[in-house]
Design a protein around this motif. Structure first.
Motif, PDB file in Angstrom:
ATOM      1  N   GLU A  28      61.049 -48.158  26.427  1.00  0.00           N
ATOM      2  CA  GLU A  28      59.617 -48.267  26.132  1.00  0.00           C
ATOM      3  C   GLU A  28      58.788 -48.135  27.401  1.00  0.00           C
ATOM      4  O   GLU A  28      57.562 -48.035  27.333  1.00  0.00           O
ATOM      5  CB  GLU A  28      59.326 -49.597  25.438  1.00  0.00           C
ATOM      6  CG  GLU A  28      57.975 -49.665  24.746  1.00  0.00           C
ATOM      7  CD  GLU A  28      57.786 -50.934  23.947  1.00  0.00           C
ATOM      8  OE1 GLU A  28      56.855 -50.978  23.126  1.00  0.00           O
ATOM      9  OE2 GLU A  28      58.567 -51.885  24.128  1.00  0.00           O
ATOM     10  N   GLY A  29      59.459 -48.119  28.546  1.00  0.00           N
ATOM     11  CA  GLY A  29      58.755 -47.984  29.816  1.00  0.00           C
ATOM     12  C   GLY A  29      58.395 -49.289  30.466  1.00  0.00           C
ATOM     13  O   GLY A  29      57.647 -49.311  31.453  1.00  0.00           O
ATOM     14  N   ASN A  30      58.931 -50.398  29.962  1.00  0.00           N
ATOM     15  CA  ASN A  30      58.643 -51.711  30.530  1.00  0.00           C
ATOM     16  C   ASN A  30      59.750 -52.138  31.496  1.00  0.00           C
ATOM     17  O   ASN A  30      60.934 -51.919  31.234  1.00  0.00           O
ATOM     18  CB  ASN A  30      58.523 -52.759  29.427  1.00  0.00           C
ATOM     19  CG  ASN A  30      57.326 -52.529  28.543  1.00  0.00           C
ATOM     20  OD1 ASN A  30      56.242 -52.193  29.018  1.00  0.00           O
ATOM     21  ND2 ASN A  30      57.505 -52.686  27.239  1.00  0.00           N
ATOM     22  N   ILE A  31      59.338 -52.748  32.596  1.00  0.00           N
ATOM     23  CA  ILE A  31      60.263 -53.310  33.571  1.00  0.00           C
ATOM     24  C   ILE A  31      60.101 -54.824  33.541  1.00  0.00           C
ATOM     25  O   ILE A  31      58.979 -55.349  33.630  1.00  0.00           O
ATOM     26  CB  ILE A  31      59.977 -52.774  34.983  1.00  0.00           C
ATOM     27  CG1 ILE A  31      60.043 -51.246  34.983  1.00  0.00           C
ATOM     28  CG2 ILE A  31      60.978 -53.342  35.985  1.00  0.00           C
ATOM     29  CD1 ILE A  31      59.462 -50.614  36.217  1.00  0.00           C
ATOM     30  N   PHE A  32      61.225 -55.519  33.424  1.00  0.00           N
ATOM     31  CA  PHE A  32      61.218 -56.974  33.321  1.00  0.00           C
ATOM     32  C   PHE A  32      61.913 -57.592  34.526  1.00  0.00           C
ATOM     33  O   PHE A  32      62.941 -57.091  34.985  1.00  0.00           O
ATOM     34  CB  PHE A  32      61.956 -57.425  32.056  1.00  0.00           C
ATOM     35  CG  PHE A  32      61.298 -57.016  30.770  1.00  0.00           C
ATOM     36  CD1 PHE A  32      60.436 -57.878  30.097  1.00  0.00           C
ATOM     37  CD2 PHE A  32      61.545 -55.761  30.231  1.00  0.00           C
ATOM     38  CE1 PHE A  32      59.836 -57.496  28.915  1.00  0.00           C
ATOM     39  CE2 PHE A  32      60.946 -55.369  29.044  1.00  0.00           C
ATOM     40  CZ  PHE A  32      60.086 -56.228  28.378  1.00  0.00           C
ATOM     41  N   TRP A  41      59.960 -54.872  47.719  1.00  0.00           N
ATOM     42  CA  TRP A  41      59.375 -53.939  46.753  1.00  0.00           C
ATOM     43  C   TRP A  41      60.490 -53.256  45.988  1.00  0.00           C
ATOM     44  O   TRP A  41      61.512 -52.876  46.578  1.00  0.00           O
ATOM     45  CB  TRP A  41      58.536 -52.877  47.473  1.00  0.00           C
ATOM     46  CG  TRP A  41      57.287 -53.386  48.114  1.00  0.00           C
ATOM     47  CD1 TRP A  41      56.757 -54.637  48.026  1.00  0.00           C
ATOM     48  CD2 TRP A  41      56.401 -52.640  48.962  1.00  0.00           C
ATOM     49  NE1 TRP A  41      55.597 -54.730  48.765  1.00  0.00           N
ATOM     50  CE2 TRP A  41      55.353 -53.507  49.344  1.00  0.00           C
ATOM     51  CE3 TRP A  41      56.398 -51.325  49.431  1.00  0.00           C
ATOM     52  CZ2 TRP A  41      54.305 -53.098  50.158  1.00  0.00           C
ATOM     53  CZ3 TRP A  41      55.349 -50.911  50.248  1.00  0.00           C
ATOM     54  CH2 TRP A  41      54.313 -51.785  50.608  1.00  0.00           C
ATOM     55  N   ILE A  42      60.283 -53.099  44.684  1.00  0.00           N
ATOM     56  CA  ILE A  42      61.259 -52.362  43.897  1.00  0.00           C
ATOM     57  C   ILE A  42      60.762 -50.940  43.664  1.00  0.00           C
ATOM     58  O   ILE A  42      59.560 -50.668  43.635  1.00  0.00           O
ATOM     59  CB  ILE A  42      61.556 -53.051  42.551  1.00  0.00           C
ATOM     60  CG1 ILE A  42      60.310 -53.099  41.655  1.00  0.00           C
ATOM     61  CG2 ILE A  42      62.136 -54.440  42.771  1.00  0.00           C
ATOM     62  CD1 ILE A  42      60.616 -53.476  40.222  1.00  0.00           C
ATOM     63  N   LEU A  43      61.709 -50.022  43.514  1.00  0.00           N
ATOM     64  CA  LEU A  43      61.420 -48.609  43.286  1.00  0.00           C
ATOM     65  C   LEU A  43      62.115 -48.182  42.006  1.00  0.00           C
ATOM     66  O   LEU A  43      63.316 -48.423  41.833  1.00  0.00           O
ATOM     67  CB  LEU A  43      61.934 -47.763  44.453  1.00  0.00           C
ATOM     68  CG  LEU A  43      61.427 -48.134  45.847  1.00  0.00           C
ATOM     69  CD1 LEU A  43      62.224 -47.387  46.909  1.00  0.00           C
ATOM     70  CD2 LEU A  43      59.950 -47.808  45.969  1.00  0.00           C
ATOM     71  N   LYS A  99      59.923 -63.641  34.207  1.00  0.00           N
ATOM     72  CA  LYS A  99      59.010 -63.937  35.307  1.00  0.00           C
ATOM     73  C   LYS A  99      57.777 -63.051  35.240  1.00  0.00           C
ATOM     74  O   LYS A  99      56.651 -63.512  35.415  1.00  0.00           O
ATOM     75  CB  LYS A  99      59.718 -63.735  36.648  1.00  0.00           C
ATOM     76  CG  LYS A  99      60.861 -64.711  36.913  1.00  0.00           C
ATOM     77  CD  LYS A  99      61.458 -64.471  38.303  1.00  0.00           C
ATOM     78  CE  LYS A  99      62.493 -65.492  38.655  1.00  0.00           C
ATOM     79  NZ  LYS A  99      63.043 -65.294  40.028  1.00  0.00           N
ATOM     80  N   TRP A 100      58.003 -61.737  35.038  1.00  0.00           N
ATOM     81  CA  TRP A 100      56.881 -60.813  34.903  1.00  0.00           C
ATOM     82  C   TRP A 100      57.337 -59.557  34.183  1.00  0.00           C
ATOM     83  O   TRP A 100      58.538 -59.320  34.023  1.00  0.00           O
ATOM     84  CB  TRP A 100      56.224 -60.458  36.245  1.00  0.00           C
ATOM     85  CG  TRP A 100      57.115 -59.970  37.351  1.00  0.00           C
ATOM     86  CD1 TRP A 100      57.536 -60.672  38.438  1.00  0.00           C
ATOM     87  CD2 TRP A 100      57.687 -58.648  37.509  1.00  0.00           C
ATOM     88  NE1 TRP A 100      58.330 -59.893  39.255  1.00  0.00           N
ATOM     89  CE2 TRP A 100      58.438 -58.653  38.716  1.00  0.00           C
ATOM     90  CE3 TRP A 100      57.640 -57.475  36.765  1.00  0.00           C
ATOM     91  CZ2 TRP A 100      59.137 -57.521  39.173  1.00  0.00           C
ATOM     92  CZ3 TRP A 100      58.329 -56.342  37.210  1.00  0.00           C
ATOM     93  CH2 TRP A 100      59.052 -56.373  38.401  1.00  0.00           C
ATOM     94  N   LYS A 101      56.361 -58.771  33.736  1.00  0.00           N
ATOM     95  CA  LYS A 101      56.618 -57.482  33.096  1.00  0.00           C
ATOM     96  C   LYS A 101      55.640 -56.459  33.659  1.00  0.00           C
ATOM     97  O   LYS A 101      54.453 -56.741  33.805  1.00  0.00           O
ATOM     98  CB  LYS A 101      56.456 -57.575  31.576  1.00  0.00           C
ATOM     99  CG  LYS A 101      56.743 -56.260  30.855  1.00  0.00           C
ATOM    100  CD  LYS A 101      56.704 -56.426  29.332  1.00  0.00           C
ATOM    101  CE  LYS A 101      55.296 -56.444  28.804  1.00  0.00           C
ATOM    102  NZ  LYS A 101      55.278 -56.392  27.317  1.00  0.00           N
ATOM    103  N   ASN A 113      55.764 -54.791  43.584  1.00  0.00           N
ATOM    104  CA  ASN A 113      56.105 -56.008  44.306  1.00  0.00           C
ATOM    105  C   ASN A 113      57.123 -56.805  43.493  1.00  0.00           C
ATOM    106  O   ASN A 113      56.879 -57.147  42.334  1.00  0.00           O
ATOM    107  CB  ASN A 113      54.850 -56.840  44.550  1.00  0.00           C
ATOM    108  CG  ASN A 113      55.099 -58.039  45.444  1.00  0.00           C
ATOM    109  OD1 ASN A 113      55.870 -58.928  45.103  1.00  0.00           O
ATOM    110  ND2 ASN A 113      54.437 -58.085  46.589  1.00  0.00           N
ATOM    111  N   ALA A 114      58.275 -57.112  44.086  1.00  0.00           N
ATOM    112  CA  ALA A 114      59.354 -57.757  43.349  1.00  0.00           C
ATOM    113  C   ALA A 114      59.032 -59.191  42.960  1.00  0.00           C
ATOM    114  O   ALA A 114      59.607 -59.719  42.007  1.00  0.00           O
ATOM    115  CB  ALA A 114      60.635 -57.731  44.185  1.00  0.00           C
ATOM    116  N   SER A 115      58.114 -59.834  43.668  1.00  0.00           N
ATOM    117  CA  SER A 115      57.761 -61.222  43.369  1.00  0.00           C
ATOM    118  C   SER A 115      56.693 -61.339  42.295  1.00  0.00           C
ATOM    119  O   SER A 115      56.726 -62.256  41.470  1.00  0.00           O
ATOM    120  CB  SER A 115      57.282 -61.931  44.636  1.00  0.00           C
ATOM    121  OG  SER A 115      58.311 -61.989  45.599  1.00  0.00           O
ATOM    122  N   THR A 116      55.755 -60.376  42.289  1.00  0.00           N
ATOM    123  CA  THR A 116      54.583 -60.511  41.421  1.00  0.00           C
ATOM    124  C   THR A 116      54.538 -59.514  40.274  1.00  0.00           C
ATOM    125  O   THR A 116      53.808 -59.729  39.299  1.00  0.00           O
ATOM    126  CB  THR A 116      53.300 -60.331  42.247  1.00  0.00           C
ATOM    127  OG1 THR A 116      53.240 -58.973  42.746  1.00  0.00           O
ATOM    128  CG2 THR A 116      53.256 -61.299  43.414  1.00  0.00           C
TER     129      THR A 116
END
Length: 376
Positions: free
Chosen positions: A119-123, A158-160, A133-135, A172-175
């Protein structure tokens, strides 16, 4: 889970993250799709075939994503939309519903499990509990796994991740907040590999891209001629990758030129593994190839009974790989000779996760299989 247990769990997960960024795997840690940020698919940890099945765990649909391992837990994601966390006995610790099919492998970063769905979502999920934690939402499906890097000031992670919206996203991996986006000209399928401060990746636009991880600016677009469905593996200054036309490349990232190209195969859906002077990959023409890293000479080939989309892992002197005909193979790295095999009975398109005396692999029958050496 009490506070002390959570602290120990988080500390061990952090150690795996440090190992991933340092290009090393721990004896009980395989924290990402290819084991490290260069996507080498290589480990010094050993598994001695023949192996026996220790246990299996069934999700409710096919599993195409590769398993990852940290702190004696195995994390898998299924086309049923769930992420699962299991201990080393196969007991379910938690599961999380992302709401859509998952084909991309999770990655373990600090105390988080990060994964994208179709669906294009990253969790980002808490690795200990599975709590979200975030989406972060892209405008296209996520088919490739996440990689990560440090921000230019080295204070943030940072995630890629690539998306079918044509963008490489830096988050940003934290936020979960976007840092930058780089636009390609078509779908992005694979996982970006890291080289110095560059993300190296291909896509359906037929280009090999080098993008600065601090700014999101392009350093290179090299025309490969047709799309690149898998990820590149980086060794030194060289990137190794195949394309859909059956050509396999060695590209010098520093000199920005192709050093060699080998043709004559079918589509390379598998990502290569590289160790020393050997590069191992697999093609849909039922062949597993070992190339000499400097010249592209084919050192050996192994003929399978079906196409191979599974990415190999080099573990010491062995090549561990799944096949479309439902086998887990253990091949001699030097000669390609089959040392052992296990009949899973269902197509394997994922890459194995290899730690000391354990191999974890998923199959399209919806199961995670855990193997260990047979007792003598």
């Amino acid at each position: 889970m009490n506070n002390l247990s959570r602290l120990i769990f988080s500390s061990l997960i952090l150690l795996c993250s440090v190992l991933l960024n340092a290009q090393e795997k721990g004896s009980e840690c395989w924290p990402s799709f290819r084991g490290d940020s260069r996507l080498t698919g290589t480990t010094t940890q050993l598994i001695k075939p023949p192996v026996k099945l220790l246990w299996s765990f069934a999700a409710s649909d096919a599993i195409k994503a590769s398993p990852v391992v940290a702190n004696k837990r195995v994390f898998i994601a299924s086309t049923d939309g769930f992420v699962y966390a299991l201990d080393f006995t196969g007991q379910l610790k938690w599961k999380f519903n992302t709401g859509n099919s998952i084909e991309a492998s999770p990655v373990i970063l600090d105390n988080s499990v990060i994964v994208g769905n179709l669906e294009g979502n990253i969790f980002s999920l808490d690795a200990a509990t599975g709590k979200q934690k975030w989406k972060y939402t892209t405008d296209g499906q996520i088919s490739g796994s996440v990689n990560w890097t440090l921000s230019p000031d080295r204070k943030q992670k940072w995630i890629l991740v690539g998306s079918y919206d044509f963008f490489l996203h830096c988050v940003n991996a934290s936020t979960g907040k976007v840092c930058w986006k780089y636009e390609s000209e078509n779908y992005l399928n694979g996982t970006p590999a890291l080289w110095n401060n560059m993300a190296v990746f291909g896509g359906c636009d037929g280009f090999l891209h080098l993008v600065n991880t601090g700014t999101g600016k392009s350093s290179l677009k090299m025309n490969i001629g047709t799309y690149i469905p898998a990820s590149a593996a980086i060794s030194g200054n060289r990137a190794y990758f195949g394309n859909y036309d059956g050509d396999f490349f060695c590209y010098d990232l520093k000199l920005k030129k192709t050093l060699w190209k080998s043709g004559g195969a079918a589509a390379f859906i598998a990502s290569p593994a590289v160790s020393g002077l050997k590069v191992v990959t697999a093609s849909q023409n039922h062949q597993i190839y070992c190339y000499e890293a400097n010249t592209g000479k084919i050192l050996w080939k192994y003929k399978t009974r079906g196409k191979v989309d599974s990415s190999p892992v080099i573990a010491g002197n062995l090549v561990v790989i799944g096949t479309g005909d439902g086998r887990l193979l253990f091949l001699d790295l030097a000669t390609g000779t089959e040392k052992s095999s296990y009949e899973i009975g269902s197509a394997v398109t994922s890459a194995p996760a290899v730690i000391t005396n354990r191999v974890f692999v998923t199959a399209e029958d919806g199961k995670l299989y855990a193997f260990g050496p047979k007792e003598k």
